[in-house]
Every structure is written in structure tokens, then in C-alpha cells.
Motif scaffolding. Structure first.
Motif, PDB file in Angstrom:
ATOM      1  N   TYR A   1       0.832  -1.209   0.000  1.00 37.79           N
ATOM      2  CA  TYR A   1       0.000   0.000   0.000  1.00 37.79           C
ATOM      3  C   TYR A   1       0.866   1.259   0.000  1.00 37.79           C
ATOM      4  O   TYR A   1       1.925   1.293   0.636  1.00 37.79           O
ATOM      5  N   HIS A   2       0.384   2.257  -0.714  1.00 39.71           N
ATOM      6  CA  HIS A   2       1.000   3.585  -0.724  1.00 39.71           C
ATOM      7  C   HIS A   2       0.143   4.493   0.138  1.00 39.71           C
ATOM      8  O   HIS A   2      -1.056   4.646  -0.110  1.00 39.71           O
ATOM      9  N   CYS A   3       0.733   5.085   1.168  1.00 37.83           N
ATOM     10  CA  CYS A   3      -0.012   5.951   2.087  1.00 37.83           C
ATOM     11  C   CYS A   3       0.645   7.330   2.142  1.00 37.83           C
ATOM     12  O   CYS A   3       1.871   7.449   2.079  1.00 37.83           O
ATOM     13  N   THR A   4      -0.197   8.343   2.269  1.00 38.91           N
ATOM     14  CA  THR A   4       0.322   9.704   2.352  1.00 38.91           C
ATOM     15  C   THR A   4      -0.525  10.531   3.302  1.00 38.91           C
ATOM     16  O   THR A   4      -1.742  10.326   3.411  1.00 38.91           O
TER      17      THR A   4
ATOM     18  N   ALA B   1       9.496   2.183   0.655  1.00 39.58           N
ATOM     19  CA  ALA B   1       9.985   3.498   0.217  1.00 39.58           C
ATOM     20  C   ALA B   1       9.336   4.576   1.073  1.00 39.58           C
ATOM     21  O   ALA B   1       8.241   4.375   1.610  1.00 39.58           O
ATOM     22  N   TYR B   2      10.030   5.709   1.193  1.00 41.54           N
ATOM     23  CA  TYR B   2       9.441   6.852   1.899  1.00 41.54           C
ATOM     24  C   TYR B   2      10.081   8.136   1.399  1.00 41.54           C
ATOM     25  O   TYR B   2      11.194   8.130   0.854  1.00 41.54           O
ATOM     26  N   ALA B   3       9.367   9.237   1.579  1.00 41.34           N
ATOM     27  CA  ALA B   3       9.890  10.566   1.258  1.00 41.34           C
ATOM     28  C   ALA B   3       9.208  11.565   2.178  1.00 41.34           C
ATOM     29  O   ALA B   3       7.977  11.537   2.339  1.00 41.34           O
TER      30      ALA B   3
ATOM     31  N   HIS C   1       4.041  13.685   3.648  1.00 42.05           N
ATOM     32  CA  HIS C   1       5.010  12.594   3.549  1.00 42.05           C
ATOM     33  C   HIS C   1       4.369  11.389   2.860  1.00 42.05           C
ATOM     34  O   HIS C   1       3.144  11.250   2.833  1.00 42.05           O
ATOM     35  N   HIS C   2       5.216  10.550   2.272  1.00 43.35           N
ATOM     36  CA  HIS C   2       4.786   9.336   1.579  1.00 43.35           C
ATOM     37  C   HIS C   2       5.471   8.125   2.201  1.00 43.35           C
ATOM     38  O   HIS C   2       6.646   8.194   2.566  1.00 43.35           O
ATOM     39  N   VAL C   3       4.746   7.009   2.277  1.00 41.61           N
ATOM     40  CA  VAL C   3       5.355   5.731   2.624  1.00 41.61           C
ATOM     41  C   VAL C   3       4.719   4.644   1.754  1.00 41.61           C
ATOM     42  O   VAL C   3       3.527   4.680   1.480  1.00 41.61           O
TER      43      VAL C   3
END
Length: 324
Positions: A17-20, A64-66, A72-74
Motif C-alpha cells: 500500500y502507498h499511504c500519504t 519506500a518513503y519521502a 510525507h509518503h510511505v
């Protein structure tokens, strides 16, 4: 009508999953606020350290994260197998690293003798914690709540700091996972905060590259790259780390060329294996959030999962069919 969170995150659909999360109004998570001129750059480290801490506690792998100026993204992987393999002692120890627990669980952690009734109560609580340690909602809660408290204390204010709980996208296959990871790692380059991946501070790609440069082992807090799919398949990302780094670097160079459309012929092998065209890849790696809704993947997989999850219409079907 929006679907409940428990229906958006399902292991039957995918473990990826992509979470922000994004800040409210003019609130700044990090960077320099152009409105007030105040710098919040130090908060980037708060978020990054919290992400890496939670990765060592939860049975959820950080792919991944930024950490950006106001969001922010994870990219997360629910590691259900690891969760099931943890002993009760390990579950208790992990949870107590974040929360106090109960008086009974504290006594259990110290090795004190418990009655049968007390032990039964502890076992029930530990099973609840075991489930929560592989729950993305709990991961995001444990990430965002402490940051909000710290930021509000620093700003000497109260109230909501995050725009909403968090947004999530289910990544249904390898192509969606790869595109989303590159999209997240290249966020600072698209925002013109960095010229190259190795200069992208507070990102997973920077963390991986720094370890490689110093000839150290890959960061334990980040999901491992285990190579191309095979049987039996070990736990980890189904790509080669070298291929992924080359792909991110190649994509970053194209993004920095002001989108003139000059596509290098030196394509990373990973694109060829996944049968992704260069122009499609550039769209995927620069417009992932805006192009896709809650489910992302190839057309057939998208339809199958949408039907299983009770969608009356398949979300994002046209874009997924065109780009995957």
C-alpha cells in the motif's frame, strides 16, 4: 460514497500500500514557510526517524518513503508471516516500545508469576496487539500522532495538524509497486529540492545509496530487494536493488530535462522485464497520485479485486488499462 478504511486495506487484495498524509491549511511539516519565513527543516528528521523506528517495531516493511515540506509518503508491505511467527514475549516487547501497555502486561514482561485468569487476560491482549502490529491504520496513527503533538507544541497551538487520517492506494502487482516506489523516491527531484537521487535528503533511496557508498549492509528498517520472482519466493521486494537504483537515476535524469521528451536508449533492464514502455513509465513515475485512485494495477487484476471488494464500478480502470 467513500469506502470505509477497513474495506480499502485488505490482504486478500494485496499486502502493498502507498499511504500519504498532508498538513492542514498553511501548516508546514518541514522546509521553509514562504508565508512566515520560518524554517521547519529540522522536522524532516523527526518524521524519518519515526518511520524507521516503527519499521523495527511493526510487522510492516517500509519499501519506500519521502518526507516533503507539507506531506510525507510511505510505501508499506504488510508482513503477515512475520506477525504470525512472533512469540508472545516478542509481541509484548515490541508494543511496550511504543505504549505502556497494562499493569498485567508489564508484570508479564518482567517475568512475574500470573494466575490463570490473569494469563488469559494477557493472552487476549497480546493477540490484539499482534493484529495491530500488522495493521496499516495503527502504523500511520503511531507515525502521525506524535509528530502532530511535537509540531503543535513547537508552534504553541492546538487543533488538527493533519488534513485527514491518511490516504491509501492498494498496489496490486509488480508494475504498480515499482512505479509507486519510484514516484515516492523521486518526489524531491520533481519538487526541485534535489538534482539527483543521492542528494534527496530524507528519502529511502538516499538511505539505500548512503549504505552502498559506505559499503555497509542495506538498512534493516527498509524492505530487502530479493531479486526476480522465483519459486520458492523469499520475503522481500521482487526486484534487483541495482536495477531499481539505475531505474530511479534514469527516470530522475528525464524529469530534470524539463520534460522535452528525449528518451535515452539505455533503458534499465527492469522495464524490459515488466514490459513497460518508456513514455508510459514517465507518466507513472511523475503522476502516480493524480492518475490513480484507491486501486492500482493491470486491468484484469483491477477488475478481479474491485469485484471481490464490492465496488459497483472499477476505480481508475481507463488509466490502468492505458498505462499498465
Amino acid at each position: 460514497m467513500p469506502k470505509p478504511r477497513k474495506e480499502l486495506i485488505s490482504l486478500d487484495a494485496t499486502p502493498y500500500y502507498h499511504c500519504t498524509s498532508r498538513c492542514v491549511r498553511r501548516a508546514f511539516l518541514c522546509g521553509t514557510d514562504s508565508f512566515s519565513g520560518k524554517s521547519y527543516e529540522h522536522r524532516r528528521l523527526w518524521v524519518e526517524q519515526r518511520i524507521l523506528l516503527l519499521a523495527s517495531i511493526f510487522t510492516i516493511d517500509v519499501c519506500a518513503y519521502a518526507v516533503m515540506s507539507n506531506h510525507h509518503h510511505v510505501v508499506l508491505h504488510i508482513n503477515k508471516i512475520q506477525s504470525q511467527q512472533l512469540s508472545n514475549k516478542a509481541v509484548c516487547q515490541r508494543w511496550h516500545r511504543l505504549y505502556k501497555g497494562t499493569l498485567l502486561t508489564q508484570r508479564y514482561a518482567r517475568g512475574e508469576k500470573l494466575t490463570k485468569a490473569e494469563q488469559a487476560s494477557v493472552n487476549n491482549k497480546l493477540q490484539q496487539w499482534r493484529n495491530q502490529l500488522c495493521d496499516i491504520s495503527w502504523f500511520m496513527r503511531a507515525l502521525n500522532e506524535p509528530i502532530a503533538r511535537l509540531a503543535n507544541a513547537e508552534d504553541k497551538c492546538t487543533g488538527r495538524f493533519w488534513e485527514s487520517r491518511f490516504k491509501s492506494q492498494a498496489l496490486l502487482d509488480e508494475k504498480a509497486l515499482l512505479a509507486c516506489m519510484a514516484y515516492v523516491d523521486l518526489n524531491p527531484i520533481r519538487a526541485k529540492l534535489a538534482a539527483t537521487p543521492e542528494q534527496s535528503k530524507h528519502t529511502s533511496i538516499k538511505k539505500r545509496l548512503s549504505a552502498m557508498k559506505q559499503q555497509q549492509r542495506p538498512p534493516k528498517a527498509l524492505a530487502k530487494f530479493i531479486g526476480n520472482p522465483r519459486e520458492p519466493m523469499p520475503q522481500g521486494l521482487p526486484f534487483q536493488l541495482k536495477d531499481y537504483i539505475e531505474l530511479v537515476d534514469w527516470t530522475g535524469r528525464i524529469i530534470r530535462s524539463d520534460k522535452r521528451g528525449a528518451i535515452s536508449q539505455q533503458l534499465p533492464p527492469i522495464l524490459e522485464r515488466l514490459a513497460i514502455q518508456p513514455q508510459q513509465w514517465l507518466t507513472l513515475s511523475t503522476q502516480f497520485e493524480s492518475r490513480f485512485k484507491s486501486l492500482v494495477g493491470v486491468k484484469n487484476k483491477l477488475k478481479e479485486i474491485a469485484l471481490a471488494m464490492g465496488y459497483q464500478r472499477t476505480p481508475g480502470l481507463a488509466n490502468c488499462a492505458a498505462l499498465f
